[in-house]
Motif scaffolding. Structure first.
Motif, PDB file in Angstrom:
ATOM      1  N   ASP A  22     137.447  74.743 108.776  1.00 35.29           N
ATOM      2  CA  ASP A  22     136.997  74.378 110.124  1.00 35.29           C
ATOM      3  C   ASP A  22     135.898  75.323 110.597  1.00 35.29           C
ATOM      4  O   ASP A  22     134.926  74.905 111.238  1.00 35.29           O
ATOM      5  N   ALA A  23     136.051  76.606 110.273  1.00 32.25           N
ATOM      6  CA  ALA A  23     135.027  77.578 110.680  1.00 32.25           C
ATOM      7  C   ALA A  23     133.705  77.260 109.986  1.00 32.25           C
ATOM      8  O   ALA A  23     132.630  77.354 110.592  1.00 32.25           O
ATOM      9  N   LEU A  24     133.810  76.819 108.749  1.00 29.52           N
ATOM     10  CA  LEU A  24     132.599  76.484 108.006  1.00 29.52           C
ATOM     11  C   LEU A  24     131.905  75.276 108.632  1.00 29.52           C
ATOM     12  O   LEU A  24     130.676  75.264 108.808  1.00 29.52           O
ATOM     13  N   LEU A  25     132.694  74.274 108.990  1.00 31.24           N
ATOM     14  CA  LEU A  25     132.088  73.082 109.607  1.00 31.24           C
ATOM     15  C   LEU A  25     131.442  73.426 110.943  1.00 31.24           C
ATOM     16  O   LEU A  25     130.379  72.892 111.288  1.00 31.24           O
ATOM     17  N   ALA A  26     132.058  74.344 111.679  1.00 30.24           N
ATOM     18  CA  ALA A  26     131.443  74.778 112.947  1.00 30.24           C
ATOM     19  C   ALA A  26     130.111  75.463 112.652  1.00 30.24           C
ATOM     20  O   ALA A  26     129.109  75.251 113.360  1.00 30.24           O
ATOM     21  N   PHE A  27     130.079  76.251 111.583  1.00 31.54           N
ATOM     22  CA  PHE A  27     128.829  76.929 111.212  1.00 31.54           C
ATOM     23  C   PHE A  27     127.745  75.913 110.822  1.00 31.54           C
ATOM     24  O   PHE A  27     126.578  76.054 111.194  1.00 31.54           O
ATOM     25  N   VAL A  28     128.149  74.879 110.090  1.00 33.38           N
ATOM     26  CA  VAL A  28     127.179  73.852 109.678  1.00 33.38           C
ATOM     27  C   VAL A  28     126.555  73.228 110.920  1.00 33.38           C
ATOM     28  O   VAL A  28     125.333  73.062 111.015  1.00 33.38           O
ATOM     29  N   ASP A  29     127.388  72.905 111.907  1.00 36.96           N
ATOM     30  CA  ASP A  29     126.875  72.294 113.136  1.00 36.96           C
ATOM     31  C   ASP A  29     125.954  73.240 113.897  1.00 36.96           C
ATOM     32  O   ASP A  29     124.907  72.852 114.390  1.00 36.96           O
ATOM     33  N   GLU A  30     126.382  74.503 113.981  1.00 40.84           N
ATOM     34  CA  GLU A  30     125.588  75.460 114.772  1.00 40.84           C
ATOM     35  C   GLU A  30     124.276  75.818 114.096  1.00 40.84           C
ATOM     36  O   GLU A  30     123.253  75.970 114.747  1.00 40.84           O
ATOM     37  N   SER A  31     124.312  75.970 112.779  1.00 41.92           N
ATOM     38  CA  SER A  31     123.099  76.412 112.072  1.00 41.92           C
ATOM     39  C   SER A  31     122.082  75.287 111.952  1.00 41.92           C
ATOM     40  O   SER A  31     120.906  75.527 111.772  1.00 41.92           O
ATOM     41  N   VAL A  90     139.336  80.360  88.871  1.00 43.40           N
ATOM     42  CA  VAL A  90     139.896  81.441  89.683  1.00 43.40           C
ATOM     43  C   VAL A  90     141.278  81.046  90.214  1.00 43.40           C
ATOM     44  O   VAL A  90     141.462  79.933  90.713  1.00 43.40           O
ATOM     45  N   ASP A  91     142.218  81.957  90.085  1.00 42.17           N
ATOM     46  CA  ASP A  91     143.533  81.765  90.709  1.00 42.17           C
ATOM     47  C   ASP A  91     143.398  82.216  92.162  1.00 42.17           C
ATOM     48  O   ASP A  91     143.430  83.401  92.466  1.00 42.17           O
ATOM     49  N   PHE A  92     143.188  81.245  93.059  1.00 42.57           N
ATOM     50  CA  PHE A  92     142.932  81.577  94.473  1.00 42.57           C
ATOM     51  C   PHE A  92     144.159  82.214  95.105  1.00 42.57           C
ATOM     52  O   PHE A  92     145.291  81.977  94.675  1.00 42.57           O
ATOM     53  N   LEU A  93     143.940  82.945  96.181  1.00 41.59           N
ATOM     54  CA  LEU A  93     145.095  83.498  96.905  1.00 41.59           C
ATOM     55  C   LEU A  93     145.793  82.406  97.709  1.00 41.59           C
ATOM     56  O   LEU A  93     147.007  82.396  97.838  1.00 41.59           O
ATOM     57  N   LEU A  94     145.003  81.454  98.254  1.00 42.49           N
ATOM     58  CA  LEU A  94     145.624  80.293  98.909  1.00 42.49           C
ATOM     59  C   LEU A  94     146.020  79.297  97.821  1.00 42.49           C
ATOM     60  O   LEU A  94     145.461  79.318  96.717  1.00 42.49           O
ATOM     61  N   PRO A  95     146.964  78.380  98.112  1.00 37.08           N
ATOM     62  CA  PRO A  95     147.336  77.392  97.087  1.00 37.08           C
ATOM     63  C   PRO A  95     146.122  76.573  96.631  1.00 37.08           C
ATOM     64  O   PRO A  95     145.271  76.203  97.449  1.00 37.08           O
ATOM     65  N   TYR A  96     146.046  76.291  95.338  1.00 40.06           N
ATOM     66  CA  TYR A  96     144.890  75.596  94.745  1.00 40.06           C
ATOM     67  C   TYR A  96     144.600  74.279  95.471  1.00 40.06           C
ATOM     68  O   TYR A  96     143.459  74.002  95.856  1.00 40.06           O
ATOM     69  N   ASP A  97     145.641  73.455  95.668  1.00 39.62           N
ATOM     70  CA  ASP A  97     145.407  72.147  96.290  1.00 39.62           C
ATOM     71  C   ASP A  97     144.860  72.287  97.697  1.00 39.62           C
ATOM     72  O   ASP A  97     144.028  71.492  98.141  1.00 39.62           O
ATOM     73  N   GLN A  98     145.339  73.299  98.398  1.00 37.20           N
ATOM     74  CA  GLN A  98     144.856  73.509  99.765  1.00 37.20           C
ATOM     75  C   GLN A  98     143.358  73.834  99.754  1.00 37.20           C
ATOM     76  O   GLN A  98     142.586  73.307 100.569  1.00 37.20           O
ATOM     77  N   VAL A  99     142.939  74.670  98.816  1.00 40.53           N
ATOM     78  CA  VAL A  99     141.526  75.050  98.741  1.00 40.53           C
ATOM     79  C   VAL A  99     140.672  73.838  98.367  1.00 40.53           C
ATOM     80  O   VAL A  99     139.639  73.557  98.988  1.00 40.53           O
ATOM     81  N   VAL A 100     141.110  73.075  97.364  1.00 42.27           N
ATOM     82  CA  VAL A 100     140.316  71.921  96.922  1.00 42.27           C
ATOM     83  C   VAL A 100     140.260  70.860  98.032  1.00 42.27           C
ATOM     84  O   VAL A 100     139.200  70.278  98.300  1.00 42.27           O
ATOM     85  N   ASN A 101     141.379  70.634  98.707  1.00 38.46           N
ATOM     86  CA  ASN A 101     141.374  69.635  99.787  1.00 38.46           C
ATOM     87  C   ASN A 101     140.482  70.068 100.936  1.00 38.46           C
ATOM     88  O   ASN A 101     139.802  69.246 101.563  1.00 38.46           O
ATOM     89  N   SER A 102     140.475  71.358 101.205  1.00 38.96           N
ATOM     90  CA  SER A 102     139.613  71.869 102.268  1.00 38.96           C
ATOM     91  C   SER A 102     138.147  71.655 101.879  1.00 38.96           C
ATOM     92  O   SER A 102     137.311  71.254 102.702  1.00 38.96           O
ATOM     93  N   TRP A 103     137.818  71.882 100.608  1.00 43.05           N
ATOM     94  CA  TRP A 103     136.448  71.648 100.122  1.00 43.05           C
ATOM     95  C   TRP A 103     136.073  70.164 100.287  1.00 43.05           C
ATOM     96  O   TRP A 103     134.985  69.833 100.779  1.00 43.05           O
ATOM     97  N   LYS A 104     137.010  69.290  99.880  1.00 38.09           N
ATOM     98  CA  LYS A 104     136.716  67.853  99.981  1.00 38.09           C
ATOM     99  C   LYS A 104     136.464  67.449 101.427  1.00 38.09           C
ATOM    100  O   LYS A 104     135.548  66.681 101.739  1.00 38.09           O
ATOM    101  N   LYS A 105     137.291  68.002 102.339  1.00 32.93           N
ATOM    102  CA  LYS A 105     137.110  67.651 103.753  1.00 32.93           C
ATOM    103  C   LYS A 105     135.755  68.146 104.255  1.00 32.93           C
ATOM    104  O   LYS A 105     135.043  67.441 104.985  1.00 32.93           O
ATOM    105  N   CYS A 106     135.391  69.364 103.865  1.00 37.13           N
ATOM    106  CA  CYS A 106     134.096  69.907 104.298  1.00 37.13           C
ATOM    107  C   CYS A 106     132.953  69.021 103.796  1.00 37.13           C
ATOM    108  O   CYS A 106     132.000  68.752 104.525  1.00 37.13           O
ATOM    109  N   MET A 107     133.039  68.573 102.547  1.00 33.91           N
ATOM    110  CA  MET A 107     131.985  67.717 102.005  1.00 33.91           C
ATOM    111  C   MET A 107     131.922  66.408 102.802  1.00 33.91           C
ATOM    112  O   MET A 107     130.839  65.942 103.168  1.00 33.91           O
ATOM    113  N   GLU A 108     133.081  65.837 103.055  1.00 34.57           N
ATOM    114  CA  GLU A 108     133.126  64.545 103.744  1.00 34.57           C
ATOM    115  C   GLU A 108     132.537  64.656 105.155  1.00 34.57           C
ATOM    116  O   GLU A 108     131.708  63.836 105.562  1.00 34.57           O
ATOM    117  N   VAL A 109     132.945  65.688 105.867  1.00 36.63           N
ATOM    118  CA  VAL A 109     132.527  65.798 107.278  1.00 36.63           C
ATOM    119  C   VAL A 109     131.075  66.271 107.376  1.00 36.63           C
ATOM    120  O   VAL A 109     130.271  65.726 108.131  1.00 36.63           O
TER     121      VAL A 109
END
Ligand code: SF4
Length: 528
Positions: free
Chosen positions: A346-355, A393-412
């Motif tokens: 969400d923070a990234l999407l806010a940055f995309v809008d602001e920048s 990379v073995d992420f610190l957050l769960p893998y699916d959570q990271v990939v789903n967050s990426w997909k949402k960022c791409m979509e939005v």
């Protein structure tokens, strides 16, 4: 400079491997053009082609344009290949096909230089840059072009100075079939971002060509038919700020002399925003785009990846400063960092809008060999060798959570309304600040007008009539048409279409979440 003193003649086939589908190669834009089939002419292989003895016939095949055929392999005595990690499967496939004709195959370039063990089947491994290993390879091939009994590893200890580099053999490439022209002024970067392999591969003290070489290369590109956009592939255009300042007046002069036939682009660190004297000269030289590895808007994350230089000016302020000189910022973004939290997307999407940055390459973190990141994760046992994953990379957050967050960022981020709103901002606040350049005879030529008409027809038909986001397109396009800004309309429509189409597929899992990841399902796809 060329290799000299070789009397024997060898026929050399240089083959550049196909790319796996990637966000940064703009392939969904190609059907809107007048015949573009590939991204950029590869510097490395064309440089080697130019360095070979002058009496050696060379054929250059880019498999993004057409595959090397049986006739090509039958013609050749030796095959040379070069590429990046993302092309690993395809390079090994070229080797296999060449061996079917019993040809010796040599590989050079960034991937083999970092990871020779990725290429067990090749006959010659050329590790490092142009130098004594290249001379040794040429001497061996001159003596005997047959396949050696075992693999030969040649490592460059003494590099050829970049001031001695020949002009890459652009004349061998079908330059009009590329989306962008390419050119290189420097190599290496003084910084040490944790994830980056550039300082390890090419050094921290940038090596340079002379401004006169660059002017001669631009002349050659123009002779070969390159007009439009040309990308400086330097790892960091301001890696040596004084050198950038030395070069820019020559570029300004060249542009004035040729009527600003080329729109220039480059990669540079965001702290370029603190250098108005460089930005002003870049504006005069008609630079229109800078790729900045912003990576993340999170200051803690920047600190952790040793990218503190991105914080020398507040990021949004830096972007606006660059825009005020007429240059659009393209940004690299990384997700899956150790500092990421559940709300990072969400923070990234806010940055995309602001920048208001239209084009961001959003990737999942991938550990590249020979980087500090690789070493750290290896020590922590956090590297995963599993081709079904989008990252090693073995992420610190769960893998699916990271990939789903990426997909949402791409979509939005690349939803048509949002993307075109950011482009409208660029029209009003960035492109408006560009140098007003004269209309050149080349632009008024029938060939150029015909090219423009073909692209407009494709855009109007495929997006304006058939496209499912046609309303958003026309809202942007009609004012551009009223202003007579046909070139601006074409360039935005093409890039936007690629981003929209790629992101749609990415958000449902049809594309990799990392430009660096190599998934076996995409292996070995020769050009059709
Ligand atoms: S500034 Fe860019 S090229 Fe230099 S080390 Fe960092 S990521 Fe690599």
């Amino acid at each position: 400079m060329r290799a000299e003193g070789i009397a024997t003649v060898r026929r050399i086939l240089c083959v550049f491997p196909r790319y796996t589908s990637s966000f940064g190669t703009f392939e969904y834009a190609y059907p809107l053009t007048d015949g573009v089939q590939a991204f950029m002419p590869p510097q490395g292989l064309l440089l080697i082609a130019a360095y070979l003895p002058a009496n050696w016939p060379v054929r250059f095949i880019d498999e993004n344009i057409r595959p090397a055929t049986a006739e090509d392999f039958q013609w050749a005595e030796v095959v040379l290949v070069s590429g990046m990690h993302i092309q690993r499967q395809q390079m090994n496939d070229i080797c296999r096909r060449a061996h079917a004709f019993d040809l010796a195959v040599a590989i050079g370039g960034p991937s083999v230089s970092a990871c020779p063990d990725y290429y067990p089947a090749f006959d010659y491994l050329h590790v490092g840059e142009l130098g004594d290993a290249t001379d040794e390879l040429i001497a061996r091939l001159a003596r005997d072009p047959a396949r050696p009994a075992q693999q030969v590893l040649l490592k460059t200890a003494e590099r050829v100075a970049m001031t001695e580099f020949p002009i890459p053999a652009y004349e061998l490439a079908e330059v009009k079939k590329y989306f962008l022209g390419s050119i290189q002024y420097s190599s290496g970067c003084p910084y040490q971002c944790e994830f980056c392999d550039i300082p390890g591969l090419y050094g921290r003290n940038p090596r340079l060509k002379s401004p006169q070489q660059i002017v001669a290369e631009l002349d050659r590109l123009l002779e070969c038919g390159v007009t439009g956009s040309v990308y400086f592939v330097d790892d960091n255009f301001i890696g040596n700020r004084k050198a950038a300042l030395d070069l820019l007046p020559h570029l300004v002069e060249w542009q004035k002399k040729t009527g600003y036939v080329m729109r220039l682009a480059c990669e540079a660190t965001l702290n370029i925003a603190k250098r108005p004297e460089i930005l002003e000269k870049m504006r005069e030289a008609f630079f229109v785009t800078i790729f900045c590895g912003i990576e993340t808007p999170d200051p803690d994350a920047l600190k952790a990846m040793q990218k503190d230089h991105n914080m020398m000016v507040p990021i949004l302020e830096g972007v606006r400063t660059i825009n005020s000189y007429g240059m659009e910022v393209v940004s690299g973004i990384i997700m899956g960092l150790d500092t990421d939290k559940p709300e990072t997307g969400d923070a990234l999407l806010a940055f995309v809008d602001e920048s208001r940055i239209p084009l961001l390459t959003i990737n999942l973190l991938q550990a590249l060999p020979q980087t500090p990141l690789w070493d750290r994760l290896a020590r922590a046992n956090r590297l995963i060798d599993d081709d079904s994953r989008d990252s090693n990379v073995d992420f610190l957050l769960p893998y699916d959570q990271v990939v789903n967050s990426w997909k949402k960022c791409m979509e939005v981020a690349f939803a048509p309304e949002r993307l075109y709103a950011r482009y409208q901002h660029q029209v009003d606040y960035t492109y408006a600040n560009r140098l007003k350049v004269p209309v050149t005879p080349e632009q008024k030529s029938w060939a150029n007008i015909r090219r423009g008409l073909i692209m407009l027809r494709n855009i109007f038909w495929k997006i304006g009539v058939l496209g499912d986001y046609r309303k958003v397109f026309w809202k942007f396009a009609l004012p551009r048409l009223r202003h007579g800004d046909i070139e601006g309309l074409i360039s935005v429509a093409m890039i936007a279409h690629h981003l929209i189409m790629f992101a749609r597929l990415a958000s449902v899992g049809h594309h990799n979440a990392s430009n660096y990841s190599i998934r076996l399902r995409e292996a070995s796809v020769p050009a059709e």
